[in-house]
Scaffold this active site. Structure first.
Site, short mmCIF file in Angstrom:
data_model
loop_
_atom_site.label_atom_id
_atom_site.label_comp_id
_atom_site.label_asym_id
_atom_site.label_seq_id
_atom_site.Cartn_x
_atom_site.Cartn_y
_atom_site.Cartn_z
N ARG A 128 30.60 31.86 14.29
CA ARG A 128 30.72 32.49 15.39
C ARG A 128 31.88 31.90 15.66
O ARG A 128 32.61 33.09 16.16
CB ARG A 128 29.72 32.62 16.48
CG ARG A 128 28.37 33.07 16.27
CD ARG A 128 29.25 34.48 16.27
NE ARG A 128 29.64 34.93 17.11
CZ ARG A 128 29.19 35.22 18.56
NH1 ARG A 128 28.60 35.03 19.11
NH2 ARG A 128 30.52 35.61 18.72
N ASP A 170 21.24 42.78 16.14
CA ASP A 170 20.56 42.47 17.41
C ASP A 170 19.92 43.61 17.63
O ASP A 170 20.00 44.80 17.35
CB ASP A 170 21.58 42.29 18.42
CG ASP A 170 21.43 42.08 19.63
OD1 ASP A 170 20.88 40.37 20.56
OD2 ASP A 170 21.54 43.09 20.88
N ARG A 198 14.91 33.43 18.57
CA ARG A 198 16.43 32.76 18.72
C ARG A 198 16.34 31.20 17.94
O ARG A 198 17.25 30.76 18.40
CB ARG A 198 16.74 32.90 19.70
CG ARG A 198 17.23 33.72 20.71
CD ARG A 198 18.33 34.81 20.54
NE ARG A 198 18.64 36.20 21.07
CZ ARG A 198 18.62 36.65 21.76
NH1 ARG A 198 19.68 35.36 22.18
NH2 ARG A 198 19.18 37.51 22.34
N ARG A 213 22.78 30.32 18.75
CA ARG A 213 23.67 28.71 19.11
C ARG A 213 23.12 27.40 19.56
O ARG A 213 24.64 26.63 19.69
CB ARG A 213 24.84 29.39 20.60
CG ARG A 213 25.43 30.68 20.35
CD ARG A 213 25.58 31.30 21.38
NE ARG A 213 24.16 32.28 22.29
CZ ARG A 213 23.78 32.79 23.46
NH1 ARG A 213 24.90 32.89 24.43
NH2 ARG A 213 22.67 32.96 23.76
N TYR A 261 19.30 49.54 28.62
CA TYR A 261 20.60 48.82 28.93
C TYR A 261 21.31 50.01 28.58
O TYR A 261 22.34 50.79 28.55
CB TYR A 261 21.09 48.02 27.15
CG TYR A 261 20.36 46.55 27.36
CD1 TYR A 261 21.49 45.72 27.77
CD2 TYR A 261 19.20 46.17 26.49
CE1 TYR A 261 20.58 44.07 28.08
CE2 TYR A 261 18.82 44.74 27.17
CZ TYR A 261 19.80 43.65 27.40
OH TYR A 261 19.42 43.05 27.35
O1 CP3 Z 1 22.16 32.32 20.08
C1 CP3 Z 1 21.97 33.35 20.12
O2 CP3 Z 1 21.67 34.06 20.77
C2 CP3 Z 1 22.43 34.46 19.37
C3 CP3 Z 1 24.07 34.99 19.02
C4 CP3 Z 1 22.84 36.33 20.15
C5 CP3 Z 1 22.53 38.00 19.39
N1 CP3 Z 1 22.73 38.90 20.10
C6 CP3 Z 1 20.80 37.82 18.66
C7 CP3 Z 1 19.83 38.62 18.50
C8 CP3 Z 1 23.95 36.99 21.10
C9 CP3 Z 1 24.89 35.75 22.29
C10 CP3 Z 1 23.18 37.82 21.85
C11 CP3 Z 1 23.75 38.79 22.90
C12 CP3 Z 1 22.47 39.45 23.22
N2 CP3 Z 1 22.32 40.71 23.38
C13 CP3 Z 1 22.27 39.21 24.84
C14 CP3 Z 1 22.54 37.76 24.82
C15 CP3 Z 1 23.37 37.01 26.11
C16 CP3 Z 1 23.54 36.16 26.43
O3 CP3 Z 1 25.03 35.28 26.19
O4 CP3 Z 1 23.00 35.19 26.58
C17 CP3 Z 1 21.31 39.31 25.12
C18 CP3 Z 1 20.11 39.48 26.46
C19 CP3 Z 1 20.92 41.24 24.08
C20 CP3 Z 1 19.76 41.42 24.16
C21 CP3 Z 1 18.69 41.39 23.39
N3 CP3 Z 1 18.61 41.13 21.25
C22 CP3 Z 1 17.34 41.42 23.43
C23 CP3 Z 1 16.63 41.35 25.03
C24 CP3 Z 1 16.62 40.14 22.47
C25 CP3 Z 1 15.55 40.85 21.95
C26 CP3 Z 1 15.23 39.06 22.76
C27 CP3 Z 1 15.10 38.44 23.53
O5 CP3 Z 1 15.80 36.93 23.70
O6 CP3 Z 1 14.53 38.75 25.12
C28 CP3 Z 1 17.74 40.60 21.34
C29 CP3 Z 1 17.35 39.89 19.91
C30 CP3 Z 1 18.14 39.01 19.47
N4 CP3 Z 1 19.20 39.36 19.60
C31 CP3 Z 1 17.90 38.37 17.68
C32 CP3 Z 1 19.12 38.36 17.85
C33 CP3 Z 1 19.23 36.44 17.53
C34 CP3 Z 1 16.42 38.76 17.06
C35 CP3 Z 1 15.39 38.34 17.83
C36 CP3 Z 1 15.46 36.46 18.21
O7 CP3 Z 1 15.91 36.04 16.71
O8 CP3 Z 1 14.63 35.55 18.12
#
Ligand code: CP3
Length: 340
Positions: A37, A73, A24, A28, A148
């Site tokens: 964003r 994602d 990540r 954010r 999910y």
């Molecule tokens: O700041 C950020 O987190 C980036 C923006 C973002 C992403 N997905 C991009 C992403 C957000 C807010 C999301 C939504 C989302 N999808 C969430 C977070 C909810 C929240 O508001 O906090 C979650 C948990 C998901 C599902 C998800 N996406 C999982 C479980 C994973 C695996 C990584 C982990 O955190 O366990 C992702 C991968 C993901 N989403 C990446 C990005 C850029 C790639 C992984 C990385 O950058 O390391």
């Protein structure tokens, strides 16, 4: 590529410095990401190569990390399999019609990445032109994606997912088969487009006990990781709260094992042996502490491995409240540390 320190370490070579990147890192915590964003949703960013490439590059420019991670994602490929979903602000992925029966699972279409997620592959190609560090491609692992799909939204206990796994094995196996086939296709396509390594995120596998993991999840993960072997890129496997599953997860055929902050790396090394490279594992919450604390704790993490067969990372993703300057200074601390 300017620097393949990260790839050399992933392959187990002893390097003079320890490579570092952050899960990540694009996200954010960065004001330049928040600016993008303000005008686009996450899914819009993921589906628009210029935007996805731009936010992937932001942390590389600012932090000096040794690898980039593709901005996307884990649910993006699911859309291309016919799943109607959204990423709700402050909630996470929300699925319109959860999958709870064999008939529901039959709705999942096979994924042809070039047709279903062409924008991901275009993002990867654009990035490899511009990056001077390796690009890590990624996908969600079958259990985490299934959680999910079955729950319909983020869940603490994954109760419906486990109930389906144990009460309806044929449906569960159909789900695991379809997901693993799609994930493998997606990762292979990312590597063909230029990703130099791949990470499989089984973020929520830690909610399972070892028997359930071994019987109902590990075979699908093994198919994915062994299906990547001929491509010759490092395979990284990561989960949260997976202390009791480490041997099983490493046994699926991974090159690099991601460790969360609950397991000291010396203990992970003792349990997994020398053949696997370890990635991790500073507690992301510690990055909110004064920098002297961050520095001391990072040096403790490095001392756990002596910097050998180690890719420095956090134990999970960067928290949105993190000051990017802390991350940039943390990169310097890791780079200044000499392998013992
Ligand atoms: O700041 C950020 O987190 C980036 C923006 C973002 C992403 N997905 C991009 C992403 C957000 C807010 C999301 C939504 C989302 N999808 C969430 C977070 C909810 C929240 O508001 O906090 C979650 C948990 C998901 C599902 C998800 N996406 C999982 C479980 C994973 C695996 C990584 C982990 O955190 O366990 C992702 C991968 C993901 N989403 C990446 C990005 C850029 C790639 C992984 C990385 O950058 O390391």
């Amino acid at each position: 590529m300017r620097d393949d320190l990260f790839l050399r370490a992933c392959k187990g070579a002893v390097t003079d410095r320890v490579p570092v990147w952050f899960m990540r890192q694009a996200g954010r915590s960065l004001p330049e990401y928040r600016a993008v964003r303000e005008r686009h949703t996450i899914l819009q960013v993921c589906r628009t190569p210029e935007l996805a490439a731009e936010v992937t590059l932001q942390p590389v420019r600012r932090l000096g990390v040794d690898a980039a991670i593709l901005f996307s994602d884990i649910v993006v490929p699911l859309q291309a399999m016919g799943v109607e979903l959204d990423i709700a602000p402050g909630v996470g992925p929300v699925i319109a019609s959860p999958i709870r029966s064999a008939r529901d699972a039959d709705r999942l279409r096979p994924l042809v990445p070039e047709e279903g997620v062409p924008f991901v592959l275009e993002t990867v190609s654009a990035l490899v032109e511009q990056l001077d560090v390796p690009l890590v491609g990624f996908a969600g692992a079958p259990f985490t994606l299934a959680s999910y799909l079955v729950e319909g939204r983020p869940s603490r206990d994954h109760a419906r997912t486990k109930a389906l796994m144990l009460s309806d094995p044929p449906t569960w196996h159909k789900l695991m088969d379809r997901l693993s086939e799609a994930i493998l296709a997606c990762l292979r396509a990312q590597v063909r487009a230029g990703a130099a390594a791949v990470q499989l995120f089984d973020s929520w596998a830690g909610s399972l006990g070892p028997r359930e993991y071994a019987a109902h999840v590990a075979p699908a993960v093994t198919r994915i990781l062994s299906g990547l072997e001929d491509m010759g890129v490092p395979r990284i496997h990561f989960g949260v709260g997976t202390g009791e599953l480490l041997e099983l997860m490493a046994g699926t055929g991974t090159d690099v094992m991601g460790i969360d902050w609950r397991v000291p790396l010396s203990r992970a090394r003792a349990r997994l042996g020398d053949d696997v490279v370890l990635q991790g594992n500073l507690d992301p919450a510690l990055c909110l502490a004064p920098f002297e604390v961050v520095r001391d704790k990072a040096q403790e993490v490095l001392a756990e491995t002596g910097g050998r067969r180690h890719v420095f990372n956090l134990g999970h993703g960067v928290l949105p409240e993190t000051d990017p300057d802390t991350l940039a200074r943390l990169v310097d601390v890791v780079h200044e540390w000499r392998v013992r």
